[in-house]
Motif scaffolding. Structure first.
Motif, PDB file in Angstrom:
ATOM      1  N   ILE A 169      36.159  48.517  32.459  1.00 34.18           N
ATOM      2  CA  ILE A 169      36.672  49.356  33.534  1.00 34.18           C
ATOM      3  C   ILE A 169      36.950  50.735  32.953  1.00 34.18           C
ATOM      4  CG2 ILE A 169      38.523  49.668  35.207  1.00 34.18           C
ATOM      5  CD1 ILE A 169      38.947  46.605  35.017  1.00 34.18           C
ATOM      6  N   SER A 170      36.461  51.772  33.630  1.00 38.66           N
ATOM      7  CA  SER A 170      36.733  53.135  33.173  1.00 38.66           C
ATOM      8  C   SER A 170      36.889  54.037  34.383  1.00 38.66           C
ATOM      9  CB  SER A 170      35.603  53.643  32.276  1.00 38.66           C
ATOM     10  OG  SER A 170      34.396  53.705  32.978  1.00 38.66           O
ATOM     11  N   ASP A 171      37.438  55.228  34.131  1.00 38.71           N
ATOM     12  CA  ASP A 171      37.579  56.209  35.197  1.00 38.71           C
ATOM     13  C   ASP A 171      37.220  57.589  34.662  1.00 38.71           C
ATOM     14  OD1 ASP A 171      39.774  56.953  33.714  1.00 38.71           O
ATOM     15  OD2 ASP A 171      41.249  56.237  35.145  1.00 38.71           O
ATOM     16  N   LYS A 172      37.367  58.585  35.517  1.00 40.48           N
ATOM     17  CA  LYS A 172      36.967  59.941  35.133  1.00 40.48           C
ATOM     18  C   LYS A 172      37.826  60.530  34.023  1.00 40.48           C
ATOM     19  CE  LYS A 172      34.804  61.044  39.484  1.00 40.48           C
ATOM     20  NZ  LYS A 172      34.740  61.929  40.635  1.00 40.48           N
ATOM     21  N   SER A 173      39.008  59.992  33.786  1.00 38.90           N
ATOM     22  CA  SER A 173      39.867  60.489  32.717  1.00 38.90           C
ATOM     23  C   SER A 173      39.454  59.929  31.364  1.00 38.90           C
ATOM     24  CB  SER A 173      41.328  60.131  32.991  1.00 38.90           C
ATOM     25  OG  SER A 173      41.521  58.728  32.855  1.00 38.90           O
ATOM     26  N   LYS A 174      38.364  59.230  31.343  1.00 32.58           N
ATOM     27  CA  LYS A 174      37.801  58.616  30.136  1.00 32.58           C
ATOM     28  C   LYS A 174      38.646  57.477  29.590  1.00 32.58           C
ATOM     29  CE  LYS A 174      35.153  62.647  28.966  1.00 32.58           C
ATOM     30  NZ  LYS A 174      34.774  63.637  28.005  1.00 32.58           N
ATOM     31  N   GLY A 175      39.590  56.994  30.392  1.00 28.16           N
ATOM     32  CA  GLY A 175      40.326  55.794  30.022  1.00 28.16           C
ATOM     33  C   GLY A 175      39.419  54.591  30.214  1.00 28.16           C
ATOM     34  N   GLU A 176      39.534  53.620  29.346  1.00 29.98           N
ATOM     35  CA  GLU A 176      38.674  52.445  29.435  1.00 29.98           C
ATOM     36  C   GLU A 176      39.447  51.202  29.025  1.00 29.98           C
ATOM     37  OE1 GLU A 176      34.915  50.898  26.966  1.00 29.98           O
ATOM     38  OE2 GLU A 176      34.538  52.747  28.059  1.00 29.98           O
ATOM     39  N   ASP A 177      39.124  50.089  29.673  1.00 30.43           N
ATOM     40  CA  ASP A 177      39.745  48.817  29.338  1.00 30.43           C
ATOM     41  C   ASP A 177      38.730  47.710  29.574  1.00 30.43           C
ATOM     42  OD1 ASP A 177      41.674  47.070  28.465  1.00 30.43           O
ATOM     43  OD2 ASP A 177      43.063  47.450  30.124  1.00 30.43           O
ATOM     44  N   LYS A 178      38.958  46.582  28.967  1.00 28.18           N
ATOM     45  CA  LYS A 178      38.119  45.412  29.172  1.00 28.18           C
ATOM     46  C   LYS A 178      38.990  44.306  29.751  1.00 28.18           C
ATOM     47  CE  LYS A 178      34.924  46.334  25.446  1.00 28.18           C
ATOM     48  NZ  LYS A 178      34.379  45.854  24.167  1.00 28.18           N
ATOM     49  N   VAL A 179      38.442  43.606  30.744  1.00 25.62           N
ATOM     50  CA  VAL A 179      39.160  42.527  31.417  1.00 25.62           C
ATOM     51  C   VAL A 179      38.283  41.288  31.362  1.00 25.62           C
ATOM     52  CG1 VAL A 179      40.181  41.771  33.591  1.00 25.62           C
ATOM     53  CG2 VAL A 179      40.277  44.178  32.962  1.00 25.62           C
ATOM     54  N   LEU A 180      38.872  40.157  31.023  1.00 24.41           N
ATOM     55  CA  LEU A 180      38.152  38.893  30.979  1.00 24.41           C
ATOM     56  C   LEU A 180      38.407  38.139  32.274  1.00 24.41           C
ATOM     57  CD1 LEU A 180      36.507  36.730  29.501  1.00 24.41           C
ATOM     58  CD2 LEU A 180      38.638  35.962  28.449  1.00 24.41           C
ATOM     59  N   LEU A 181      37.328  37.828  33.011  1.00 20.54           N
ATOM     60  CA  LEU A 181      37.440  37.095  34.262  1.00 20.54           C
ATOM     61  C   LEU A 181      36.888  35.690  34.072  1.00 20.54           C
ATOM     62  CD1 LEU A 181      36.126  39.811  36.742  1.00 20.54           C
ATOM     63  CD2 LEU A 181      38.478  39.369  36.041  1.00 20.54           C
ATOM     64  N   PHE A 182      37.683  34.700  34.436  1.00 18.87           N
ATOM     65  CA  PHE A 182      37.229  33.325  34.347  1.00 18.87           C
ATOM     66  C   PHE A 182      36.602  32.907  35.671  1.00 18.87           C
ATOM     67  CE2 PHE A 182      40.336  33.566  30.936  1.00 18.87           C
ATOM     68  CZ  PHE A 182      39.616  33.009  29.896  1.00 18.87           C
TER      69      PHE A 182
END
Length: 76
Positions: free
Chosen positions: A28-41
């Protein structure tokens, strides 16, 4: 008919009762260049993909490409 028998790559034995489920990593990312990863089961990922995992496995075993036609994208 789809063959549900699979081989275990670790022990080299045939596995007859396979349960297909999702283990989906979403970046997941946005225009502010923040990024994260999410694990979906399985249950949550299935709602996002809108198809049970076993259906995708069956289609992947067929000699054609899977195309998702209902993808919507926002233009910048």
């Amino acid at each position: 008919m789809f063959n549900m028998q699979k081989g275990c790559s670790t022990c080299k034995k045939d596995v007859q009762h396979v349960i297909h489920c999702y283990y989906l990593v979403v970046r997941i990312s946005d225009k502010s260049k923040g990024e994260d990863k999410v694990l979906l089961f399985n249950n949550i990922a299935e709602k996002l993909i809108r198809r049970p995992a076993f259906e995708l496995v069956q289609e992947a075993a067929q000699p054609h490409v899977v195309i998702f036609n209902d993808y919507e994208s926002e233009e910048d």
